[in-house]
Design a protein around this motif. Structure first.
Motif, short mmCIF file in Angstrom:
data_model
loop_
_atom_site.label_atom_id
_atom_site.label_comp_id
_atom_site.label_asym_id
_atom_site.label_seq_id
_atom_site.Cartn_x
_atom_site.Cartn_y
_atom_site.Cartn_z
N ALA A 20 -4.01 -3.31 0.03
CA ALA A 20 -3.75 -4.19 -1.12
C ALA A 20 -4.78 -3.85 -2.20
O ALA A 20 -5.99 -4.04 -2.00
N TYR A 21 -4.34 -3.34 -3.33
CA TYR A 21 -5.25 -2.95 -4.41
C TYR A 21 -5.46 -4.15 -5.33
O TYR A 21 -4.52 -4.65 -5.95
N SER A 22 -6.71 -4.58 -5.39
CA SER A 22 -7.05 -5.86 -6.02
C SER A 22 -7.97 -5.67 -7.22
O SER A 22 -8.71 -4.68 -7.33
N LYS A 56 -9.17 -1.13 -9.84
CA LYS A 56 -8.70 -1.68 -8.57
C LYS A 56 -9.69 -1.33 -7.45
O LYS A 56 -10.19 -0.23 -7.38
N TRP A 97 -9.15 -5.54 1.97
CA TRP A 97 -7.99 -5.01 1.25
C TRP A 97 -6.73 -4.85 2.09
O TRP A 97 -5.81 -4.14 1.71
N ASN A 98 -6.66 -5.52 3.22
CA ASN A 98 -5.47 -5.43 4.04
C ASN A 98 -5.03 -6.83 4.41
O ASN A 98 -5.81 -7.62 4.93
N ASN A 99 -3.77 -7.13 4.14
CA ASN A 99 -3.28 -8.50 4.38
C ASN A 99 -2.86 -8.74 5.82
O ASN A 99 -2.47 -9.86 6.18
#
Length: 287
Positions: A41-43, A97, A278-280
């Motif tokens: 997940a790029y935040s 990101k 970064w990982n859901n």
């Protein structure tokens, strides 16, 4: 006699060169936008990397290079803090990101973590004021984590200005008055002799953060011992005593055959941290 002066001079020059080399920031590499990973997940939330006592540019060099190679994150900012507390910021996190911020204390050999506590408050204030950071994840090692916890506890303004969604502490002592031979249960039953911990308990009763904080307490174990070789795990477990479920969640993990340095070098720990940040996908944790 002259020969000894030459040898001493050479040693001093060598030490100075080594220190300057250790203070170099790790080169940043931009994300390969055409190869973004589906499992990441790029935040827009940047992550601050805080070294522990004696830590320098080398501390998180492997982490940065590993995440950049795997196209997980990118280092976009370097912050140096001089021995006098002057903060020098290079780079930007705007529109970046999974940005990594490498924090380097130019003289990190202090007798305790109180200077780093003050320096961190300055760094966080400038990130908010000048770089508009209002949400920040943190990875902090050893006394760097101690300094972070105290920095937040001592500043009601930072509690209201910046949200800290995820804070990862690596081998961070909270109550340093207990040793590895004492269980967490027994340690809680005795009065703490750590004045810094006593102050934290008092400060965190008034702690009022902008948003809920997820704390991840990662610890190491050497040869089956209850310590990572530098910090007894029981000292780190006292983090549970100062935070409150009204504004936080707590997770912990102990890594076998992992010493104090491995906590920021081991691939198994690095893989855990990238999943946290970064990982859901849900991870199994001991609460």
């Amino acid at each position: 006699m002259k020969k000894w002066w030459v040898i001493l001079g050479s040693v001093l020059v060598g030490l100075i060169c080594l220190q300057l080399w250790l203070l170099r920031g790790t080169p940043g590499e931009a994300l390969r936008t055409k190869q973004l990973r589906s499992d990441i997940a790029y935040s827009d939330v940047p992550t601050l990397l805080v070294p522990g006592w004696g830590g320098n540019g080398w501390t998180y060099s492997k982490l940065i290079k590993y995440y950049q190679k795997e196209n997980i994150a990118q280092k976009t900012m370097t912050i140096h803090v001089t021995p006098t507390g002057k903060v020098k910021i290079q780079g930007s996190v705007a529109n970046k990101k999974n940005a990594l911020i490498q924090l380097i204390f130019d003289w990190n050999y202090t007798k305790d973590y109180q200077p780093q506590t003050k320096w961190l408050q300055q760094v966080l204030t400038l990130l908010h004021r000048d770089h508009h950071v209002d949400k920040l994840n943190v990875i902090a090692h050893s006394w760097g984590g101690s300094a972070l916890v105290h920095a937040l506890a001592d500043s009601s303004s930072l509690q209201k200005e910046i949200a800290f969604p995820k804070v990862i502490l690596l081998g961070t002592p909270i109550d340093e008055s207990v040793d590895e031979n004492m269980s967490y249960a027994k340690a809680q039953a005795k009065a703490s002799a750590d004045k810094n911990y006593q102050r934290l308990l008092k400060k965190f009763k008034e702690f009022d953060p902008l948003a809920s904080i997820d704390f991840y307490n990662l610890m190491g174990s050497v040869d089956g011992e209850k310590t990572d070789g530098s910090v007894p795990n029981v000292q780190s477990l006292f983090l549970k005593n100062i935070i409150h479920p009204n504004w936080s969640k707590y997770y912990q993990a102990v890594y076998t055959n992992t010493d104090h340095t491995d906590l920021h070098q081991s691939t198994k720990v690095l893989d855990t941290m990238d999943k946290i940040l970064w990982n859901n996908r849900p991870l199994a944790w001991h609460h």
